[in-house]
Design a protein around this motif. Sequence first.
Motif, PDB file in Angstrom:
ATOM      1  N   ALA A 171       0.844  -1.192   0.000  1.00 16.64           N
ATOM      2  CA  ALA A 171       0.000   0.000   0.000  1.00 16.64           C
ATOM      3  C   ALA A 171       0.878   1.241   0.000  1.00 16.64           C
ATOM      4  CB  ALA A 171      -0.908   0.016   1.228  1.00 16.64           C
ATOM      5  N   THR A 172       0.385   2.298  -0.615  1.00 13.30           N
ATOM      6  CA  THR A 172       1.099   3.568  -0.560  1.00 13.30           C
ATOM      7  C   THR A 172       1.015   4.107   0.866  1.00 13.30           C
ATOM      8  OG1 THR A 172      -0.918   4.685  -1.280  1.00 13.30           O
ATOM      9  CG2 THR A 172       0.685   4.156  -2.978  1.00 13.30           C
ATOM     10  N   PRO A 173       1.983   4.933   1.283  1.00 14.47           N
ATOM     11  CA  PRO A 173       1.969   5.461   2.652  1.00 14.47           C
ATOM     12  C   PRO A 173       0.634   6.133   2.990  1.00 14.47           C
ATOM     13  CG  PRO A 173       4.042   5.994   1.580  1.00 14.47           C
ATOM     14  CD  PRO A 173       3.161   5.382   0.528  1.00 14.47           C
ATOM     15  N   GLY A 174       0.126   5.824   4.179  1.00 15.65           N
ATOM     16  CA  GLY A 174      -1.130   6.423   4.618  1.00 15.65           C
ATOM     17  C   GLY A 174      -2.371   5.710   4.117  1.00 15.65           C
ATOM     18  N   THR A 175      -2.187   4.566   3.464  1.00 17.81           N
ATOM     19  CA  THR A 175      -3.328   3.817   2.934  1.00 17.81           C
ATOM     20  C   THR A 175      -3.540   2.558   3.758  1.00 17.81           C
ATOM     21  OG1 THR A 175      -2.778   4.577   0.708  1.00 17.81           O
ATOM     22  CG2 THR A 175      -4.311   2.747   0.867  1.00 17.81           C
ATOM     23  N   PHE A 176      -4.750   2.371   4.307  1.00 19.49           N
ATOM     24  CA  PHE A 176      -4.989   1.153   5.077  1.00 19.49           C
ATOM     25  C   PHE A 176      -5.338   0.010   4.128  1.00 19.49           C
ATOM     26  CE2 PHE A 176      -9.267   2.768   4.612  1.00 19.49           C
ATOM     27  CZ  PHE A 176     -10.105   1.673   4.696  1.00 19.49           C
ATOM     28  N   THR A 177      -5.103  -1.209   4.591  1.00 20.37           N
ATOM     29  CA  THR A 177      -5.211  -2.369   3.704  1.00 20.37           C
ATOM     30  C   THR A 177      -6.385  -3.275   4.052  1.00 20.37           C
ATOM     31  OG1 THR A 177      -3.658  -3.581   5.100  1.00 20.37           O
ATOM     32  CG2 THR A 177      -2.730  -2.400   3.215  1.00 20.37           C
ATOM     33  N   GLY A 178      -7.321  -2.792   4.866  1.00 21.34           N
ATOM     34  CA  GLY A 178      -8.465  -3.615   5.247  1.00 21.34           C
ATOM     35  C   GLY A 178      -9.457  -3.791   4.112  1.00 21.34           C
TER      36      GLY A 178
END
Length: 202
Positions: free
Chosen positions: A21-28
Motif C-alpha cells: 500500500a502507498t503510505p497512509g493507505t490502510f489495507t483492510g
Amino acid sequence: GLLRRALAVWARPGATVRVSATPGTFTGGPAGPPQLLYAGDVDAARVVILYDGLRIARYAEPRDGTEGAALDFARVDGATGAEASALVLGRSDGNVRYLTAPWVKKAAGRDLTKPESAPTALTLADGVTSPLASPALRAGDCTSWTVLQLTDGSGTQLSSDLGELVPAHLTAGRPGSTGEATGAEGLRAWAPFACSLAAERA
C-alpha cells in the motif's frame, strides 16, 4: 471466477498473497461496495482493479494459476484531473501499462531527459495503453526517463511511474503558481532533474 477471487482476497488476503500500500493507505476490506474499473488479462497476469470510494485496489495473479497473487492499494480520495487520469495496470519486461480514465483522448510516451524530442504515441484500447518503458523497473545508469503524456479536454499532463499504483503527476513553476510541465519551458526545467526521480521510487 476472477472477480470473485479478487473480492475474496480483498476481504481476507491469505498468507501467500503479497499485500502493499502507498503510505497512509490502510489495507483492510472495502469501505463500501466496490466499483469494478477493470478485469482482464494484462501481459502475463490476470488483473482486477476495484474502487471503494476511498482507495484503488489492484488484484493480480499469474495467468497460469493463483500462486503468487498480489494485492496493491492506493488512496485516491481527493484525486482530480491528472491524478485521476491513469492507474498502473501492470508491469512486465521493463514496461508498464496504464488504465486511463474515460476522458483521456490521447496517450504518449516522452523522454523527460530530452525536452526537444517529440512524444511517441501509445495506442489506447478500451482505456488500456500499449506498453511503455518504465523507469521504476530500471537499474543501472540513468540515460533516459520515460514519462506518460496524457491529453484530455482540459489539456496535456505528464506523469511518471515511481513504482506505485498511481503515477506521480509532474508539474512545473514556482511554488504556489505551478502548472503543467508539458510546455517547452516546463520540459526544459525538468530535463536536468529527470534522473533525480529515481530517488523517489517506491
